[in-house]
Write an enzyme that holds these catalytic residues in place. Structure first.
Site, short mmCIF file in Angstrom:
data_model
loop_
_atom_site.label_atom_id
_atom_site.label_comp_id
_atom_site.label_asym_id
_atom_site.label_seq_id
_atom_site.Cartn_x
_atom_site.Cartn_y
_atom_site.Cartn_z
N LYS A 1 16.64 105.61 116.53
CA LYS A 1 15.81 104.41 116.29
C LYS A 1 14.41 104.81 115.82
O LYS A 1 13.84 104.20 114.92
CB LYS A 1 15.73 103.57 117.57
CG LYS A 1 17.07 102.99 117.98
CD LYS A 1 17.01 102.48 119.40
CE LYS A 1 18.34 101.88 119.85
NZ LYS A 1 18.40 101.68 121.29
N ARG B 1 40.42 96.92 116.64
CA ARG B 1 41.58 97.82 116.79
C ARG B 1 42.67 97.14 117.59
O ARG B 1 43.85 97.28 117.30
CB ARG B 1 41.13 99.11 117.49
CG ARG B 1 40.49 100.10 116.55
CD ARG B 1 40.09 101.35 117.26
NE ARG B 1 39.14 101.07 118.34
CZ ARG B 1 38.24 101.93 118.78
NH1 ARG B 1 38.16 103.13 118.23
NH2 ARG B 1 37.43 101.62 119.76
N VAL C 1 28.49 93.49 120.68
CA VAL C 1 27.58 92.85 119.70
C VAL C 1 28.35 91.91 118.77
O VAL C 1 27.89 90.80 118.48
CB VAL C 1 26.81 93.92 118.90
CG1 VAL C 1 25.80 93.25 117.96
CG2 VAL C 1 26.08 94.89 119.84
N GLU D 1 17.99 94.87 111.40
CA GLU D 1 17.07 94.51 112.49
C GLU D 1 17.63 94.92 113.86
O GLU D 1 16.89 95.37 114.75
CB GLU D 1 16.81 93.00 112.46
CG GLU D 1 15.78 92.52 113.45
CD GLU D 1 14.40 93.12 113.22
OE1 GLU D 1 13.76 92.74 112.25
OE2 GLU D 1 13.97 93.96 114.03
#
Ligand code: NDP
Ligand code: HSE
Length: 438
Positions: free
Chosen positions: A205, A45, A14, A129
């Site tokens: 969710k 990392r 993402v 969102e």
């Protein structure tokens, strides 16, 4: 106006997608936001893995606290995932007066109340969102678009990995493990894929959706969660013969005595649009008293679809950064002092739904009468019944029943009695059924 400065925590699926979309659509996004959204810093990392994202003056660090403590950063985007150090980083960013954007449903489902309270006290925004249904703007739709409505229920396919697994198994006959490995390769699956297949990610969710739909605090610990690992091919096949599809559904419904909050495999009539949502696509059906049913469909996972939601939040935060905090949309849609912490989440025993039952029964007279009598005694009415013709010489066969709505505790009691019949072999398989019509 000078650019707003963003610090990314994480440059994986993402985070990488967010950087790509911001760079590719820089001009369009600036025209919408009113000023440039500039990613100044990112924490990872492994610096070598992140090298491909170099350019545009992006500064990389392996210490995410460098980002949240950097006074030049206005918005921190948390895309690391998990609870720790994500929680500490988000709270530190808030303490430092930064706005936060996150895709981390796990974090919000578990610690959302604390995080939103901290943000409220500090007058900063926490936008999320991307945390529900990937690229579908479902948070915006419920929180703003449907704000006139008393929401009655929300039902959604909100985990791309499991929908992908169910679709590939059904359409291509592929094995569970093969499809899960493909979902991992495509970046859909969680770091721990049991979160996907056991329904935990969907419950995270759903917890968020329930909070913004009904104006209640996030209460993940009260959600009922059942995944897809115990589903069998024969149930998928029998369901189809009866005109249904099986989907992993998250359902939250307002009842007179409280709120239902549950994730489980569910039979849905095949004529419903949502029953035909395949692959990693998600869909959320929302029933409002004024608008009636509305359906939202789109990619529920993946780099750029999820980045689409992250960037939408970045634009929102950029536009509202200078607004009086009281003029912003409340985190959970309702004003913080108007939330209803006392509205109970109903235990599963008090949930009302219809059922698909499959049992292995002896091929002899009276079996069906015994079973239907038990259901009638429990006030459970039968909607459909299918008995497979036994093979030549086969002593037992499959009996499939669909029932009308009843309380789960009534069904539990009836199943216990049915399993006690000498003519019923083994356990009764129970899958919940929702018509999603009203
Ligand atoms: P990835 O595993 O692909 O990326 C995680 C990133 O965070 C990597 O860049 C990793 O660095 C970095 N990271 C992890 N821990 C640390 C740490 N302690 N310090 C610095 N950097 C760290 O995850 P995703 O992008 O898939 O998911 C991110 C979040 O988005 C999660 O909350 C997930 O649930 C959510 N989400 C994901 C979707 C998807 O389709 N993948 C869709 C919707 C939400 P390195 O690579 O160097 O280890
Ligand atoms: N693992 C999640 C899914 C990612 O499969 O839906 C999107 O939240």
């Amino acid at each position: 106006m000078k650019p707003i400065k963003v610090g990314l925590l994480g440059l994986g699926t993402v985070g990488g997608g967010t950087l790509t979309v911001l760079r590719r659509n820089r001009q369009e996004i600036t025209r919408r936001a009113g000023r440039e959204i500039q990613v100044a810093m990112a924490a990872v990392r492994d610096l070598n893995k992140a090298e491909k994202h170099n350019g545009d003056g992006l500064k990389l660090t392996t210490d995410p606290f460098d980002v949240v403590n950097n006074p030049d950063i206005d918005i921190v985007v948390e895309l690391i995932g998990g609870l720790s150090p994500a929680k500490e980083l988000v709270l530190k960013a808030i303490e430092n007066g930064k706005h936060v954007v996150t895709a981390n449903k796990h974090l919000l489902a578990k610690h959302g109340n604390e995080i939103f309270a901290a943000a409220q006290a500090k007058g900063v925004m926490v936008a999320f969102e991307a945390a529900v249904a990937g690229g579908i703007p479902i948070i915006k739709a419920i929180r703003e678009g449907l704000t006139a409505n008393r929401i009655e229920w929300v039902a959604g396919i909100i985990n791309g990995t499991t929908n992908f697994i169910l679709s590939e198994m059904r359409e291509k006959g592929l094995g569970f493990d093969t499809v899960l490995a493909e979902a991992q390769r495509l970046g859909y699956a969680e770091a721990d894929p049991t979160f996907d297949v056991e329904g935990i990610d969907a419950a995270h969710k759903l917890t968020i959706l329930s909070a913004i739909a009904f104006g209640i605090p996030v209460q993940f610990d009260r959600a009922y969660t059942e995944g897809i690992t115990r589903l069998t091919g024969e149930d998928v096949k029998y369901a189809e013969q009866l005109g249904y599809r099986i989907k992993l559904l998250g359902i939250t419904r307002r009842r007179a005595n409280g709120i239902e909050l549950r994730v489980h495999p569910t039979l849905i009539p095949e004529k419903r649009l949502i029953a035909n949502v395949s692959g990693a696509m998600n869909a959320v059906l929302v029933m409002g008293d004024a608008v009636g049913p509305t359906l939202y469909y789109g990619a529920g996972a993946g780099a750029e679809p999820t980045a689409s939601a992250v960037v939408a939040d970045l634009v929102d935060v950029t536009r509202l950064a200078t607004a009086d905090p009281h003029h912003r949309v409340p985190h959970l849609a309702f004003q913080p002092d108007a939330l209803q912490p006392d509205l109970p989440i109903l235990p599963m025993e008090e949930v009302e739904t219809a059922y698909y039952l499959r049992m292995r029964v002896a091929d002899q007279t009276g079996v069906l009468a015994d079973i239907t009598r038990i259901l009638a005694d429990s006030n459970i009415s039968i909607d459909a019944l299918m008995q497979r013709e036994p093979e030549e010489g086969e002593p037992s066969t499959d009996l499939i029943l669909l029932t009308h709505e009843t309380l789960e505790k009534n069904m539990n009691a009836a199943i216990a009695r049915i399993e006690g019949l000498g003519t019923v072999q083994g356990k009764v398989t129970r899958i919940r059924l929702e018509t999603l019509g009203k």
